[in-house]
Scaffold this active site. Structure first.
Site, short mmCIF file in Angstrom:
data_model
loop_
_atom_site.label_atom_id
_atom_site.label_comp_id
_atom_site.label_asym_id
_atom_site.label_seq_id
_atom_site.Cartn_x
_atom_site.Cartn_y
_atom_site.Cartn_z
N HIS A 223 -3.65 -5.46 1.13
CA HIS A 223 -2.89 -5.76 2.35
C HIS A 223 -2.86 -7.25 2.68
O HIS A 223 -3.77 -7.76 3.33
CB HIS A 223 -3.54 -5.02 3.53
CG HIS A 223 -3.36 -3.55 3.51
ND1 HIS A 223 -2.35 -2.90 4.19
CD2 HIS A 223 -4.08 -2.58 2.89
CE1 HIS A 223 -2.45 -1.59 4.00
NE2 HIS A 223 -3.49 -1.37 3.21
N GLU B 222 -0.98 -8.63 4.87
CA GLU B 222 -0.78 -8.78 6.32
C GLU B 222 -2.09 -8.76 7.09
O GLU B 222 -2.14 -9.14 8.26
CB GLU B 222 0.17 -7.69 6.84
CG GLU B 222 -0.45 -6.34 7.12
CD GLU B 222 -0.71 -5.49 5.87
OE1 GLU B 222 -1.12 -4.32 6.03
OE2 GLU B 222 -0.49 -5.99 4.74
N CYS C 198 0.84 -1.20 0.00
CA CYS C 198 0.00 0.00 0.00
C CYS C 198 0.88 1.26 0.00
O CYS C 198 1.46 1.59 -1.01
CB CYS C 198 -0.99 -0.03 1.17
SG CYS C 198 -2.36 1.14 0.99
#
Length: 262
Positions: free
Chosen positions: A221, A223, A95
């Site tokens: 994302h 994560e 990002c």
């Protein structure tokens, strides 16, 4: 061996701890490192095997998203960063980190100072926070080994995520198999249609790598999906039965595996 991971953050970064956790779960040895620790010499980039620039709003994105941190890296840490890349160590930008990488020039061609692509304001004109489908393309990317052809489901959360460049550069990126992720429909077809493509990116591009495949930037994302319970509908039986592994975890696991091989 647990490869040491530099999770680089600055004022305004807000996804550093989630990224730390993802690399820790994938078998790495992450460390939160503030950019000022590198500038002062308290930490050395050479001591790490993986570099990741996580998401957030570094320095408030006051000029352009990721611009101030990119300038800081190319002005004060260029030698360390160049040596890290030349050593063949993996670099990941998520990002805001992707925005930083394109504004340093490390993407698409790993040439600092040569800015060829950008990430513009979303076509919708607003911040988009939604889960999106990503088709993993055939590429040399070390982060997606064994994933080509799969459809991932990850969260996107950005205001400036529209991938844009000139026709000539886009053609070179496509010809070099540097497109790693494309926004897709639930059936896996790349699309420019909103909301499956949340920003209007050219070629439905959600992530690219450099020619070596060791530098990756993506807007969604990974994560945020390294635990099954992070899926928005994880309680539904039909979803739980399909989730053998959270879709973001393999990206971090591949990075750790590659670093171990070096």
């Amino acid at each position: 061996m647990r490869p040491r991971v530099c999770v680089l953050y600055a004022d305004g970064t807000n996804c550093d701890r989630e990224t730390y956790y993802a690399f820790e779960k994938a078998g790495g040895a992450p460390e939160l490192v503030h950019v000022n620790q590198l500038r002062s010499g308290e930490r050395k980039l050479a001591d790490y095997q993986i570099l990741v620039i996580p998401g957030g709003f570094s320095y408030g994105d006051d000029v352009l998203a990721g611009k101030v941190l990119a300038v800081e890296l190319t002005s004060f840490l260029a030698d360390q960063l160049q040596a890290f890349v030349e050593a063949g160590k993996p670099v990941l930008g998520i990002c805001n980190g992707f925005q930083v990488l394109v504004r340093t020039g490390l993407l698409p061609d790993a040439r600092m100072g040569e800015i060829k692509v950008t990430l513009m304001t979303n076509d919708s004109g607003r911040f988009e926070c939604r889960w999106v489908y990503l088709r993993v393309e055939e590429s040399r990317c070390i982060f997606t080994r064994g994933l080509a052809g799969q459809l991932l489901y990850l969260q996107a959360a950005h205001g400036e995520g529209k991938f844009y460049t000139s026709p000539r550069v886009l053609e070179a990126i496509e010809a070099g198999n540097q497109v790693v992720f494309r926004y897709a429909t639930p059936s896996g077809e790349p699309t420019g249609a909103y909301p499956y493509n949340p920003n209007g990116s050219l070629g439905a591009i959600a992530g690219i790598c450099d020619p070596s495949g060791r530098i990756l930037g993506l807007m969604p994302h990974p994560e945020r999906f390294v635990e099954v319970t992070q899926h928005p509908n994880w309680r539904r039986p039909e979803v739980k039965s399909l989730l053998k592994e959270p879709h973001g975890l393999a990206i971090f696991r591949n990075a750790v595996a590659y670093a171990r091989e070096m």
